[in-house]
Each structure stands twice: as structure tokens, then as C-alpha cells.
Design a protein around this motif. Sequence first.
Motif, PDB file in Angstrom:
ATOM      1  N   LEU A 161     -22.184  35.332  -5.251  1.00  0.00           N
ATOM      2  CA  LEU A 161     -21.040  34.885  -4.478  1.00  0.00           C
ATOM      3  C   LEU A 161     -20.197  33.902  -5.274  1.00  0.00           C
ATOM      4  CD1 LEU A 161     -20.019  35.287  -1.551  1.00  0.00           C
ATOM      5  CD2 LEU A 161     -21.132  33.145  -1.003  1.00  0.00           C
ATOM      6  N   GLY A 162     -20.878  33.088  -6.099  1.00  0.00           N
ATOM      7  CA  GLY A 162     -20.168  32.005  -6.759  1.00  0.00           C
ATOM      8  C   GLY A 162     -19.753  32.289  -8.187  1.00  0.00           C
ATOM      9  N   CYS A 163     -20.117  33.436  -8.786  1.00  0.00           N
ATOM     10  CA  CYS A 163     -19.838  33.620 -10.199  1.00  0.00           C
ATOM     11  C   CYS A 163     -18.374  33.943 -10.431  1.00  0.00           C
ATOM     12  CB  CYS A 163     -20.740  34.690 -10.786  1.00  0.00           C
ATOM     13  SG  CYS A 163     -20.275  36.335 -10.328  1.00  0.00           S
ATOM     14  N   ASP A 164     -17.881  33.524 -11.607  1.00  0.00           N
ATOM     15  CA  ASP A 164     -16.478  33.791 -11.902  1.00  0.00           C
ATOM     16  C   ASP A 164     -16.391  34.853 -13.003  1.00  0.00           C
ATOM     17  OD1 ASP A 164     -17.099  32.547 -14.231  1.00  0.00           O
ATOM     18  OD2 ASP A 164     -15.830  30.798 -13.905  1.00  0.00           O
TER      19      ASP A 164
ATOM     20  N   TRP B  13     -13.003  30.509 -13.946  1.00  0.00           N
ATOM     21  CA  TRP B  13     -12.049  31.427 -14.572  1.00  0.00           C
ATOM     22  C   TRP B  13     -11.869  32.701 -13.746  1.00  0.00           C
ATOM     23  CZ3 TRP B  13      -9.318  30.012 -18.812  1.00  0.00           C
ATOM     24  CH2 TRP B  13      -9.798  28.914 -19.550  1.00  0.00           C
TER      25      TRP B  13
ATOM     26  N   HIS C 192     -16.189  27.917  -4.431  1.00  0.00           N
ATOM     27  CA  HIS C 192     -16.153  28.498  -5.773  1.00  0.00           C
ATOM     28  C   HIS C 192     -15.511  29.880  -5.717  1.00  0.00           C
ATOM     29  CE1 HIS C 192     -17.636  30.096  -9.591  1.00  0.00           C
ATOM     30  NE2 HIS C 192     -17.785  28.837  -9.967  1.00  0.00           N
ATOM     31  N   ARG C 193     -15.925  30.638  -4.716  1.00  0.00           N
ATOM     32  CA  ARG C 193     -15.399  31.996  -4.543  1.00  0.00           C
ATOM     33  C   ARG C 193     -13.884  31.962  -4.318  1.00  0.00           C
ATOM     34  NH1 ARG C 193     -16.289  37.212  -5.629  1.00  0.00           N
ATOM     35  NH2 ARG C 193     -15.467  38.594  -4.063  1.00  0.00           N
TER      36      ARG C 193
ATOM     37  N   ALA D 236     -20.569  27.640  -2.694  1.00  0.00           N
ATOM     38  CA  ALA D 236     -20.353  29.041  -3.067  1.00  0.00           C
ATOM     39  C   ALA D 236     -19.018  29.537  -2.504  1.00  0.00           C
ATOM     40  CB  ALA D 236     -21.492  29.908  -2.548  1.00  0.00           C
TER      41      ALA D 236
ATOM     42  N   VAL E 246     -12.182  31.244  -7.560  1.00  0.00           N
ATOM     43  CA  VAL E 246     -12.179  32.425  -8.442  1.00  0.00           C
ATOM     44  C   VAL E 246     -11.095  33.412  -7.990  1.00  0.00           C
ATOM     45  CG1 VAL E 246     -13.503  34.450  -9.162  1.00  0.00           C
ATOM     46  CG2 VAL E 246     -14.595  32.214  -9.097  1.00  0.00           C
TER      47      VAL E 246
END
Lengths: 288, 386
Positions: free
Chosen positions: A19-22, B113, B38-39, B35, B42
Motif C-alpha cells: 500500500l505504501g510503496c512508491d 517518488w 504515503h499512498r 500507509a 505517491v
Amino acid sequence: MIASRRALLASLLGALALLGCDDGAPPSSTTRSEPWTADPAVLRIAGTGTGIPLVARLADAWNARSVGLPVVVEPSVGSTGGIRAARDGAVDLGLSARPLSPSEQGEGLRALPLARDAVVVAVHPATRVRDISSAALVELLAGRSSRFADGTPATVLLRDRDDTAHSALERMIPALHPAREQAYAHKRFRVLLHDDAMGEAISSTPGALGPFSLGAIVASRLPLEVLAIDGVRPTLAALEEGRWPAARDLSFVVRTDREARVAPFLSFVAGADGQRMIREAGYLPVPP
Amino acid sequence: MTPLRLTTWFRKRMLIVVVLAMGTAWVTLTAGSYAQAHRESVLLCRGEAAHIGGMVAEAIRQRPLLWRYDSAKLADRILELSAAERSSIVVRDSLHAPVVTVGPPLTPTRAIWGRSDVLVGGEVKARVWVGQDAAPLRWRSLAVASISALVAFLLGALLFFLPVRTIRIGERRIASLLSQLAVSWREEERLRIANELHDGAGQALTAARLHLSALKRHATPEVAERLLPITTHIDEAIEEVRRSTCALVPPALADLGLRGAIERHCEAFAGASGLAISCDIDPSIPSAGSHVETACYRIVQEALTNVARHAQADRVSVRLELSEDALHLCVEDDGTGMATREASTEGVGLASIRARAESLGGELSIHSSSAGTRLDVVLPLPPAAD
């Protein structure tokens, strides 16, 4: 039981991570995009939009003669873009409205003078005013006034901060510089990034005025009018006689290993026909 | 009686559950919030990258060969149309050569990013990255974590103390009910023993006494004289049985009811002790159950005995009233008060009164001064059977 708890915890963490990865940071870059090789079939020219109309005319005349490699003129990429393209070998000739910097000279580039261009204040053709004082011009740019002397509304258009047209005009009227910086800081006026965009903006906006190339107006037959400043009308004669100091020198930029390829075309430009065509296009020829 | 200790048992187990629940709530809120934020960042960066990618695609279409050499103008256009003062924007060509880099420099690992590929003619001609500093997000997450911790703590406290309080109240009620049951069983047992004594040993001794009397009438004087001590012993045994029966169950209660028994006792006690006793008993008092009535009667007996023994009083008033769910007994004298006696310790009589009251879930309060002493006893009535 313990295994299932671990699996649950792992799933939870995995879901959170997903969910949080970019998309990740940009990877380390390469220094050059691709190796350029000279196109054996054509000569390419690219650079400042100020000189494009002139060079396009010269290229048409050259190509009509069919005596050498045909010349292709690319759309404007600015002086710096033209110099870099010439340095990389993406084009055979760069076209610049500014002198080469010492670092550029150290990269095996040589500047070949082409012509002098008068920088003028162009206005929308419907504007009745044909003359403006330098003080009134500063007032307009500083935002203290928004009308011409006849009371009609004036819309100031600017080029990007590093464009040579501004610096040329500011050599003539130094008070323009702080007013222009203030205008950028306050985002007071619309900023155009290319000559063709500026030409189109002035011609399509009633009351618009902005810095422009006299040669580009003449060579492209643009429907624009130019303003005399403090009684001096910008003409080739005024430019030649030094009465119109707002000017910039156009030059070709060539990499030394490409000089032989471009020599026939440069000879044509330096010849009588080429010099005549430069003058007819509204530029002042500069002897090579 | 061994205490139930339900509250202690529950508190220990509940504490573990609450701590686990608090921890889970805190971790879930904090991690979920981070999360989510952060989402969102993004997605924001991706949207910005796609927007800039559109500009780059337009530049490529206008200058297919030399678009990357127009980077200065492209950078100006990006700065003009994007939020580059907050974001770091990187445009690379298909071979990762830098074309445009604007905005504040960011440490790759400390930034968020978003990327967009620039497709022209079905081919990836360039890539755009938009990065944002992750520090504000971390600070925001820290704030959320702090607030979550506070919320989790408050919820945990609520989750812990509400059930514990309910259990504590329940435990008290259970203890009270058990105590009442014990009293009830004890009184029933005393009644049974008293009946056994009265109907068994008492009747047998009475029969023996009647037979002896009949025998004595027909006996010679010598035999009659020898029967005399036997008769005396049987009379003593009958009296002993009667006293024991009375001690186990006040017979007056069975005969006269609570009100009559107390009134008779007050009258008899006044005669024996010389005290002026006024007795005021609410006539509407219903039958309160044998153990409550016995306790009440015994308390009156004990209180009057105490007054006679210690208070040096002339007058005593006994009042018994009924409230919604309890009997209120008040015994007040005009004696010297407890201050003149051993005020720091309760005597056996008062301790007995208190024990009787508390065994029924009631209470005793004592108000004493040099003008006299007043005992207030509350005895809860057993709940009415449905």
C-alpha cells in the motif's frame, strides 16, 4: 497456531508495504543520451528562433540550387539548445544569438558570425500607437501603467528570463531590467518561451506588446507593428548607423570536425547572394 | 467466608486483553494512517509526473529529433505549470540521460517518488519522476501516532475500568446474596434444632415428669421422698430445653410477629431494668422473612442490654420503620454516651449487632455524645419472589 500467526503478521506487513510503496527514485543517469553521427544525406541546423526565419530562407535558396547536401532547418530549440546540439553532433550547425561561453569554446566549437538582428518592441497590428517613450515603457513593465499614451489598454508579454531580446533592449533602456525582474517575481505578465509563440501571442492579443526580432517580422512577414522608442524608429539603417542600439548578433556554431561538411553552405551564405538575402530578410549582414 | 476475588481474577486477565487491544489499535491506526498518507503522496506525484509527461510528449512531437536540446525552455514551462517549488522533477530520455532536473534536491531514500512514462508513437521516449520530501509525511505520521496513542489509551482505560467496575458491583451483590443465604440457612437450622428439642427431648421430659407425678401420688412417703430429687432433675432438664429452644428461636416471634415480639420484649425489659422504654414500630411492616426478623429482634435485645449495662440512661426509645427496600431500626438513649466508655473499641454487644446487620447486607452507624447514644441499623429486605 504460531505458524498461522506469523503468516498473518507477514501478510499484514506485506499489505502495508504494498500500500505504501512508491515508484522509486530515478536511477543514476548516463552522461550522453545516444551517439550522434552525421546524417550523410542532409545538413541539419537548429538553434535560436530569432534566426530561424533567416536561415530557413537561406536554406530554401541553397536547396534550390541543388549543389550540395540539402539543408534541413529544425524548429527552434534556443541558442543554448543549438550550441549543445552542435557540440553533440546532433546537428551540423548550431544557431546562436549569444556568444559562446569559455567552457563551450573549450569543447571544440567555433562561432561564425551570420547577421545582426534589431530587437524591437512589437505590438498588435490594430494598435494605433506607433511611438513610445522609454519612461512609458518602464511604467508599463513595472505595472504602474496599463495603457498606451492614447488611453487604449496595453498587455505586456515577456520572454523567458534568459532570452537575449530582453538583454538587448535593456542595453538601450537600463531601467527596464529592474522592472522586468519585478514583473517575473510577481508573475505580473504572461511569459512566452519561443519566438513563434511570442509572435502568435502578440498578433492574436489586441493591445499586446513585447520584445521581438525585427528580422523575424520581416522574414516571416508577420502581421505585427513595431514601436519607435523616444522617436527612434527601428530600421536596418538605424541599426547600421548605431541609432538603434538594441541588437544581438546571430552566429553559426560548428564543431571543428564538421567544418568541412558545412563549408559549401557557409560559402554560399558569405557570398554576395547570401549577404543580399540577409539584408532583404530584415537582418544586417555581419562580415564573416 | 472466603472472599470471591472475582474482580482481582478478572482484572489480571482483562489487563492483558486491554494492553493487547490498545497495542493493536495503536499500531493499526498509526500504520494505516502512514500507509494511506504515503499512498496519497505517491498518487499525487504520479499525477504530477503524468501532467509533466504530457508537456514532454508535446515537446517531443514538436521537435522529434532535438526535443532534449530544448530542455531549458522545457524546464521553464514545467516550472511555470507545476508545483516545482515543492517537488523535485526529473526528466530523462529513454536512455536515462538527464534532460530536465528542477526543484529542490532530494535524498532518494528520504523522498516519495511517482513516475510516468512518456509514450510517443507507442514508444517510451522519456520518463518523468516527481519526488516529494517525505519529512512532512513523517512528522504528520508522528502526530497521528501520538494522537492514536492517546485515543488507544483512553479507549483501553474505558475498556478496562467499565467491566471491572461492573464485575466489582456484581461481586458485592453476589457476596451479599451468599451472606443472606448463609444467614437464612443458619436460622432455618436453628429453627429445626429448636423444634427437635421441643418436640423430642422436651416432650419426653414432660411425659416423664407427668409419670413421676402420678407415681408420686401413689407412692409411700419413703418412695415419694426418694422421687423428689428425680423430679427436680427432670424439671431442671425441662427448663434447660426451654432456654435452649428460646435461645435458638425467639418463640415470641412465632407467636406475636416482629412488632408484637419487640413490644413485649421492651415492656418486659422495662419492668426488669427500670428503664423508661418507648417503643414506636411502624404497623405497616410486613413479614420480612424469618432471618431478617430474627436479626432485628436480636439486635433490639442486644441494644437494650447494652443500654442497661453501660449507658446509665433513664430513657430509651426504640423505633422501627419501613422504607422501600429495608427496615430502619433506631435505638436511642439519654445516657452518658460512648465517649465516657471505651470509645476506641466496640464491645462484644456492638460487634454482634454490626455482624448481624452486615451478614444481611445491612449496616450499623453509631452516633454518640455526652447526651446519649443513637444506633441506626439498616436491614435490607430480601427481594420479593416473582
